[in-house]
Design a protein around this motif. Structure first.
Motif, PDB file in Angstrom:
ATOM      1  N   SER A   1       1.152  -1.166  -0.133  1.00 53.01           N
ATOM      2  CA  SER A   1       0.062  -0.039  -0.196  1.00 53.01           C
ATOM      3  C   SER A   1       0.784   1.154   0.199  1.00 53.01           C
ATOM      4  O   SER A   1       1.716   1.522   0.686  1.00 53.01           O
ATOM      5  CB  SER A   1      -0.599   0.095   1.210  1.00 53.01           C
ATOM      6  N   GLY A   2       0.527   2.485  -0.752  1.00 48.19           N
ATOM      7  CA  GLY A   2       1.252   3.666  -1.279  1.00 48.19           C
ATOM      8  C   GLY A   2       2.372   3.259  -1.530  1.00 48.19           C
ATOM      9  O   GLY A   2       3.241   4.192  -2.259  1.00 48.19           O
TER      10      GLY A   2
ATOM     11  N   ASP B   1      -4.533  -1.077  -2.387  1.00 43.61           N
ATOM     12  CA  ASP B   1      -5.077   0.452  -2.301  1.00 43.61           C
ATOM     13  C   ASP B   1      -6.250   0.983  -3.460  1.00 43.61           C
ATOM     14  O   ASP B   1      -7.355   1.538  -3.298  1.00 43.61           O
ATOM     15  CB  ASP B   1      -3.955   2.063  -2.971  1.00 43.61           C
TER      16      ASP B   1
ATOM     17  N   THR C   1      -2.095   7.683  -0.559  1.00 42.99           N
ATOM     18  CA  THR C   1      -2.091   6.325  -1.797  1.00 42.99           C
ATOM     19  C   THR C   1      -2.127   6.699  -3.160  1.00 42.99           C
ATOM     20  O   THR C   1      -2.339   5.588  -4.614  1.00 42.99           O
ATOM     21  CB  THR C   1      -3.328   5.332  -1.341  1.00 42.99           C
TER      22      THR C   1
ATOM     23  N   SER D   1      -0.763  -0.431  -6.199  1.00 45.86           N
ATOM     24  CA  SER D   1      -1.097  -0.952  -5.910  1.00 45.86           C
ATOM     25  C   SER D   1      -2.390  -1.192  -5.822  1.00 45.86           C
ATOM     26  O   SER D   1      -3.266  -0.782  -4.991  1.00 45.86           O
ATOM     27  CB  SER D   1      -0.714  -0.213  -4.188  1.00 45.86           C
TER      28      SER D   1
ATOM     29  N   ARG E   1       4.028  11.328  -4.329  1.00 41.01           N
ATOM     30  CA  ARG E   1       3.297  10.829  -3.374  1.00 41.01           C
ATOM     31  C   ARG E   1       2.234  11.494  -2.496  1.00 41.01           C
ATOM     32  O   ARG E   1       2.858  12.047  -1.543  1.00 41.01           O
ATOM     33  CB  ARG E   1       3.945   9.108  -2.650  1.00 41.01           C
TER      34      ARG E   1
ATOM     35  N   ASP F   1       7.858   4.310  -4.786  1.00 45.06           N
ATOM     36  CA  ASP F   1       8.060   4.062  -3.249  1.00 45.06           C
ATOM     37  C   ASP F   1       8.211   5.546  -2.214  1.00 45.06           C
ATOM     38  O   ASP F   1       8.523   5.151  -1.224  1.00 45.06           O
ATOM     39  CB  ASP F   1       8.322   3.422  -2.666  1.00 45.06           C
TER      40      ASP F   1
END
Length: 174
Positions: free
Chosen positions: A68-69, A167, A121, A164, A118, A88
């Protein structure tokens, strides 16, 4: 003579005109066992399936493993087609400069061309006043919020964005 009986046309769950029912369940929770099952609406499942048809089994595994994220960019066109870049961190720089997080070595790419940002998410791409611009699904942008399966073009490189799956599940069931 052609069969004109439309009863049951298209099978269970479909309308006689071949379309999908207007209301489809998006999630189900089993009360007997305590298990929770997240289901995708037909529309979301079709979108995910369309995106997934263009990727190899190895790429599908990499996307499925994303925490996630995070997200993945896969180069579809350009000198290093097939290359994968993990998003990431809060800011990921892209350019022709050797210190860029994503180094794209081609004269069509500015030294400091773009960055991926980012936000929890969600991911955004921002052009950094590059000479040739940054494109999101074929449209030149200054900034754009990325959606799963979107194409980002930086110079002659075309990259596909994959979020992801952890998400996407809450979005598809909500």
């Amino acid at each position: 003579m052609a069969d004109t009986d439309n009863t049951g046309a298209g099978g269970a769950g479909e309308r006689a005109d071949g379309g999908l029912p207007e209301e489809t369940p998006t999630s189900a929770i089993s009360g007997d066992t305590g298990d929770t099952t997240i289901g995708f609406s037909r529309e979301a499942a079709a979108q995910l399936s369309a995106v997934d048809n263009d990727i190899t089994a190895e790429e599908q595994e990499a996307i499925a493993a994303l925490p996630s994220g995070s997200a993945l960019l896969i180069v579809r066109r350009g000198p290093n087609a097939g290359a994968r870049f993990l998003l990431d961190t809060d800011v990921t720089t892209v350019g022709r400069h050797p210190d860029a997080d994503i180094f794209l070595d081609d004269v069509t790419v500015s030294r400091r061309h773009a960055e991926f940002l980012r936000h929890a998410t969600a991911f955004e791409v921002r052009d950094l006043s590059s000479l040739n611009g940054t494109y999101f699904d074929g449209v030149r942008i200054e900034t754009a919020l990325l959606s799963d399966g979107a194409e980002v073009q930086i110079g002659k490189f075309r990259l596909t964005f994959y979020a992801s799956r952890r998400d996407l599940a809450p979005l598809a069931s909500g």
